[in-house]
Design a protein around this motif. Structure first.
Motif, PDB file in Angstrom:
ATOM      1  N   LEU A  21       3.507 -11.533  -2.582  1.00  0.00           N
ATOM      2  CA  LEU A  21       4.850 -10.841  -2.063  1.00  0.00           C
ATOM      3  C   LEU A  21       6.009 -11.751  -2.560  1.00  0.00           C
ATOM      4  N   TRP A  22       5.974 -12.951  -2.362  1.00  0.00           N
ATOM      5  CA  TRP A  22       7.199 -13.827  -2.660  1.00  0.00           C
ATOM      6  C   TRP A  22       7.527 -13.701  -4.158  1.00  0.00           C
ATOM      7  N   MET A  23       6.425 -13.507  -5.088  1.00  0.00           N
ATOM      8  CA  MET A  23       6.543 -13.536  -6.413  1.00  0.00           C
ATOM      9  C   MET A  23       7.336 -11.934  -6.658  1.00  0.00           C
ATOM     10  N   ALA A  24       6.789 -10.945  -6.029  1.00  0.00           N
ATOM     11  CA  ALA A  24       7.326  -9.666  -6.127  1.00  0.00           C
ATOM     12  C   ALA A  24       8.887  -9.649  -5.926  1.00  0.00           C
ATOM     13  N   TYR A  25       9.370 -10.081  -4.918  1.00  0.00           N
ATOM     14  CA  TYR A  25      10.519 -10.163  -4.226  1.00  0.00           C
ATOM     15  C   TYR A  25      11.418 -10.844  -4.892  1.00  0.00           C
ATOM     16  N   SER A  26      10.988 -12.035  -5.558  1.00  0.00           N
ATOM     17  CA  SER A  26      12.008 -13.077  -6.217  1.00  0.00           C
ATOM     18  C   SER A  26      12.134 -12.541  -7.703  1.00  0.00           C
ATOM     19  N   VAL A  33       8.954  -3.098  -4.016  1.00  0.00           N
ATOM     20  CA  VAL A  33       8.542  -2.493  -3.112  1.00  0.00           C
ATOM     21  C   VAL A  33       7.346  -1.857  -3.500  1.00  0.00           C
ATOM     22  N   ALA A  34       7.379  -1.221  -4.718  1.00  0.00           N
ATOM     23  CA  ALA A  34       6.359  -0.488  -5.432  1.00  0.00           C
ATOM     24  C   ALA A  34       5.156  -1.596  -5.529  1.00  0.00           C
ATOM     25  N   PHE A  35       5.387  -2.500  -6.195  1.00  0.00           N
ATOM     26  CA  PHE A  35       4.667  -3.848  -6.468  1.00  0.00           C
ATOM     27  C   PHE A  35       3.805  -4.183  -5.200  1.00  0.00           C
ATOM     28  N   ALA A  36       4.625  -4.667  -4.174  1.00  0.00           N
ATOM     29  CA  ALA A  36       4.168  -5.078  -2.739  1.00  0.00           C
ATOM     30  C   ALA A  36       3.178  -4.064  -2.330  1.00  0.00           C
ATOM     31  N   SER A  37       3.633  -2.731  -2.215  1.00  0.00           N
ATOM     32  CA  SER A  37       2.792  -1.788  -1.700  1.00  0.00           C
ATOM     33  C   SER A  37       1.437  -1.461  -2.239  1.00  0.00           C
ATOM     34  N   ALA A  38       1.506  -1.703  -3.586  1.00  0.00           N
ATOM     35  CA  ALA A  38       0.073  -1.547  -4.342  1.00  0.00           C
ATOM     36  C   ALA A  38      -0.608  -2.706  -4.077  1.00  0.00           C
ATOM     37  N   ARG A  39      -0.092  -3.847  -3.901  1.00  0.00           N
ATOM     38  CA  ARG A  39      -0.640  -5.217  -3.745  1.00  0.00           C
ATOM     39  C   ARG A  39      -1.476  -5.154  -2.384  1.00  0.00           C
TER      40      ARG A  39
END
Length: 55
Positions: A21-26, A33-39
C-alpha cells in the motif's frame, strides 16, 4: 484478542500489505486506489476470505 492474534487468525501478513500500500500511494498517484483495491482483494482471495458480490 490482541493485534498479533488477529493477524495470525486472518492469515494476512500486515507487513507485506502495508509495504504494498505504501508503494502504491507513493509511486502510482491516481492509479493507487485501483492497485490497492486489487492487492487487498488478492490477499483476501489467497486466504479464501473473499466474499462473493450479491446482485
Amino acid at each position: 484478542m490482541n493485534e498479533e492474534q488477529f493477524w495470525l487468525e486472518t492469515g494476512i501478513d500486515p507487513h507485506a500489505t502495508a509495504a504494498a500500500l505504501w508503494m502504491a500511494y507513493s509511486t502510482l498517484g491516481d492509479e493507487a486506489v485501483a492497485f490497492a483495491s486489487a492487492r487487498i482483494m488478492a490477499g483476501l482471495a489467497a486466504v479464501n476470505r473473499l466474499k462473493e458480490r450479491q446482485a
